[in-house]
Design a protein around this motif. Structure first.
Motif, PDB file in Angstrom:
ATOM      1  N   LEU A 168       0.838  -1.198   0.000  1.00  0.00           N
ATOM      2  CA  LEU A 168       0.000   0.000   0.000  1.00  0.00           C
ATOM      3  C   LEU A 168       0.872   1.247   0.000  1.00  0.00           C
ATOM      4  N   PRO A 169       0.353   2.368  -0.499  1.00  0.00           N
ATOM      5  CA  PRO A 169       1.129   3.612  -0.474  1.00  0.00           C
ATOM      6  C   PRO A 169       1.620   3.916   0.942  1.00  0.00           C
ATOM      7  N   GLY A 170       2.904   4.249   1.045  1.00  0.00           N
ATOM      8  CA  GLY A 170       3.477   4.575   2.346  1.00  0.00           C
ATOM      9  C   GLY A 170       4.086   3.393   3.078  1.00  0.00           C
ATOM     10  N   GLU A 171       3.762   2.166   2.651  1.00  0.00           N
ATOM     11  CA  GLU A 171       4.350   0.983   3.284  1.00  0.00           C
ATOM     12  C   GLU A 171       5.775   0.767   2.767  1.00  0.00           C
ATOM     13  N   SER A 172       6.639   0.278   3.636  1.00  0.00           N
ATOM     14  CA  SER A 172       7.987  -0.072   3.185  1.00  0.00           C
ATOM     15  C   SER A 172       7.948  -1.467   2.571  1.00  0.00           C
ATOM     16  N   ARG A 190       8.233   4.236  -6.502  1.00  0.00           N
ATOM     17  CA  ARG A 190       7.642   5.167  -7.482  1.00  0.00           C
ATOM     18  C   ARG A 190       6.117   5.069  -7.471  1.00  0.00           C
ATOM     19  N   LEU A 191       5.615   3.847  -7.430  1.00  0.00           N
ATOM     20  CA  LEU A 191       4.165   3.663  -7.371  1.00  0.00           C
ATOM     21  C   LEU A 191       3.613   4.209  -6.054  1.00  0.00           C
ATOM     22  N   SER A 192       4.314   3.936  -4.963  1.00  0.00           N
ATOM     23  CA  SER A 192       3.863   4.381  -3.643  1.00  0.00           C
ATOM     24  C   SER A 192       3.797   5.902  -3.572  1.00  0.00           C
ATOM     25  N   LEU A 193       4.832   6.573  -4.085  1.00  0.00           N
ATOM     26  CA  LEU A 193       4.858   8.033  -4.053  1.00  0.00           C
ATOM     27  C   LEU A 193       3.738   8.634  -4.887  1.00  0.00           C
ATOM     28  N   ALA A 194       3.285   7.876  -5.890  1.00  0.00           N
ATOM     29  CA  ALA A 194       2.166   8.334  -6.726  1.00  0.00           C
ATOM     30  C   ALA A 194       0.816   7.976  -6.110  1.00  0.00           C
ATOM     31  N   GLY A 195       0.843   7.392  -4.895  1.00  0.00           N
ATOM     32  CA  GLY A 195      -0.405   7.029  -4.239  1.00  0.00           C
ATOM     33  C   GLY A 195      -1.042   5.776  -4.788  1.00  0.00           C
ATOM     34  N   ARG A 196      -0.242   4.926  -5.438  1.00  0.00           N
ATOM     35  CA  ARG A 196      -0.786   3.724  -6.085  1.00  0.00           C
ATOM     36  C   ARG A 196      -0.389   2.470  -5.313  1.00  0.00           C
ATOM     37  N   VAL A 235       7.444  -9.984 -10.845  1.00  0.00           N
ATOM     38  CA  VAL A 235       6.786  -8.918 -11.598  1.00  0.00           C
ATOM     39  C   VAL A 235       6.266  -7.886 -10.607  1.00  0.00           C
ATOM     40  N   VAL A 236       6.494  -6.612 -10.912  1.00  0.00           N
ATOM     41  CA  VAL A 236       5.949  -5.505 -10.129  1.00  0.00           C
ATOM     42  C   VAL A 236       5.053  -4.688 -11.046  1.00  0.00           C
ATOM     43  N   LYS A 237       3.845  -4.403 -10.579  1.00  0.00           N
ATOM     44  CA  LYS A 237       2.942  -3.569 -11.366  1.00  0.00           C
ATOM     45  C   LYS A 237       1.926  -2.923 -10.434  1.00  0.00           C
ATOM     46  N   SER A 244      -0.507  -3.247 -19.739  1.00  0.00           N
ATOM     47  CA  SER A 244       0.848  -3.543 -19.254  1.00  0.00           C
ATOM     48  C   SER A 244       1.668  -2.283 -18.985  1.00  0.00           C
ATOM     49  N   GLN A 245       1.008  -1.180 -18.685  1.00  0.00           N
ATOM     50  CA  GLN A 245       1.732   0.030 -18.326  1.00  0.00           C
ATOM     51  C   GLN A 245       2.287  -0.098 -16.910  1.00  0.00           C
ATOM     52  N   ASP A 246       3.454   0.525 -16.685  1.00  0.00           N
ATOM     53  CA  ASP A 246       4.076   0.566 -15.348  1.00  0.00           C
ATOM     54  C   ASP A 246       4.316  -0.826 -14.788  1.00  0.00           C
ATOM     55  N   THR A 247       4.669  -1.762 -15.665  1.00  0.00           N
ATOM     56  CA  THR A 247       4.875  -3.155 -15.283  1.00  0.00           C
ATOM     57  C   THR A 247       6.301  -3.563 -15.615  1.00  0.00           C
TER      58      THR A 247
END
Length: 307
Positions: A120-124, A167-173, A135-137, A144-147
């Protein structure tokens, strides 16, 4: 909006096909649907989902096809779906299916599913033990964007995987992390396509998708990556997993116009679910004889027998 032929006369059903501004004349595969619908006396309008000028209530059926720019605006897209009176697939399906955390629900329901971890966003997050590929997405994505694919035995890849999650976490994703199923490199991925009939979803056809992920995420130009597609005959094992998947859909598969079940062989060779696409999947109509006609008939079924 693009009108594809004459304005309807009284009594003709009106159907809108939903796309995005970048595909304002539809994806080429979806254009194969237009002639069969016209031949069945159904006037078709192609409309962009976020065009404020569209009166969605004016249509007897609104069919989601290629609104592939929604991934970074998912809340807006779900809110839009809630405003459309006769949408297929329906708004509650869109809400459930546009966040891939549905995989956890299907796994809990007994569907064989690729193991998935969520950040989740903010989790380490630290990459798993240094062996195997992962695979990270993002949990909300299309095309298949951001994958990315990472070999965790490679220190550079471990750093890139961690950076991808950050990068995903900082974007709130929400990020999802899955082991890479190496059978995809040889067997490919199998997509099983189901279309509505009078008695619910019916299997229509299957295709093979070649491997797409070659390494870390370096970005993608456009809405989706090019795919290596060919026709495929579904096996009894694949059909059984697909049927089990559809039976476990909590929003009810009997209300669906279409469904796509994406499977890859797991470590023991048996098929596992990697994605269940109920919102805007490519249906690969051009890879199976009669598929555009079957989708047109499915639309007529929903017109005459609303779910």
């Amino acid at each position: 909006m693009t009108e594809h032929h004459h304005q309807p006369t009284r009594g003709e059903p009106r159907v809108a096909i939903v796309t995005c501004a970048e595909l304002s004349d539809l994806d080429p595969d979806d254009r194969l649907l237009l002639a069969p619908l016209t031949g069945r006396g159904v006037p078709v309008t192609v409309a962009v989902w976020d065009d404020p000028a569209v009166d969605w209530a004016a249509y007897d059926l609104v069919v989601i096809r290629s609104p592939w720019d929604y991934a970074l605006r998912r809340d807006e897209f779900v809110a839009w779906a809630d405003t459309v009176p006769r949408l297929v697939n329906p708004a509650d399906v869109v809400r459930w299916n546009t966040d891939k955390r549905y995989l956890g629900e299907l796994s809990a329901a007994g569907v064989p599913t690729v193991p998935t971890g969520w950040v989740l966003p903010g989790e380490s997050w630290e990459p798993p033990a240094p062996h195997g590929e992962y695979v990270v997405k993002p949990a909300v994505s299309a095309g298949s964007q951001d994958t990315g694919r990472y070999d965790l035995a490679d220190p550079g890849h471990r750093e890139l995987a961690a950076a991808h999650v950050r990068r995903l976490s900082l974007a709130g994703r929400v990020a999802m992390v899955q082991p890479y199923l190496t059978a995809v490199d040889t067997a490919g991925e199998t997509a099983l396509l189901y279309l509505a009939g009078p008695d619910g979803l019916r299997f229509s056809h299957a295709i093979r998708k070649g491997p797409m992920l070659t390494g870390p995420d370096v970005g993608v130009d456009g809405l989706y990556k090019a795919e290596d597609i060919s026709a495929r005959t579904a096996t009894p094992d694949q059909l059984a997993v697909a049927e089990r998947t559809l039976a476990a859909v909590p929003v009810g598969s009997e209300r669906l116009l279409y469904a796509r079940v994406d499977l890859i062989p797991g470590p023991d060779g048996s098929p596992v679910l990697v994605e269940l696409e109920l919102t805007e999947p490519s249906l690969f109509l051009g890879y199976a004889d009669g598929a555009p006609d079957r989708l047109a008939d499915a639309i007529l079924t929903h017109l005459h027998h609303p779910h």
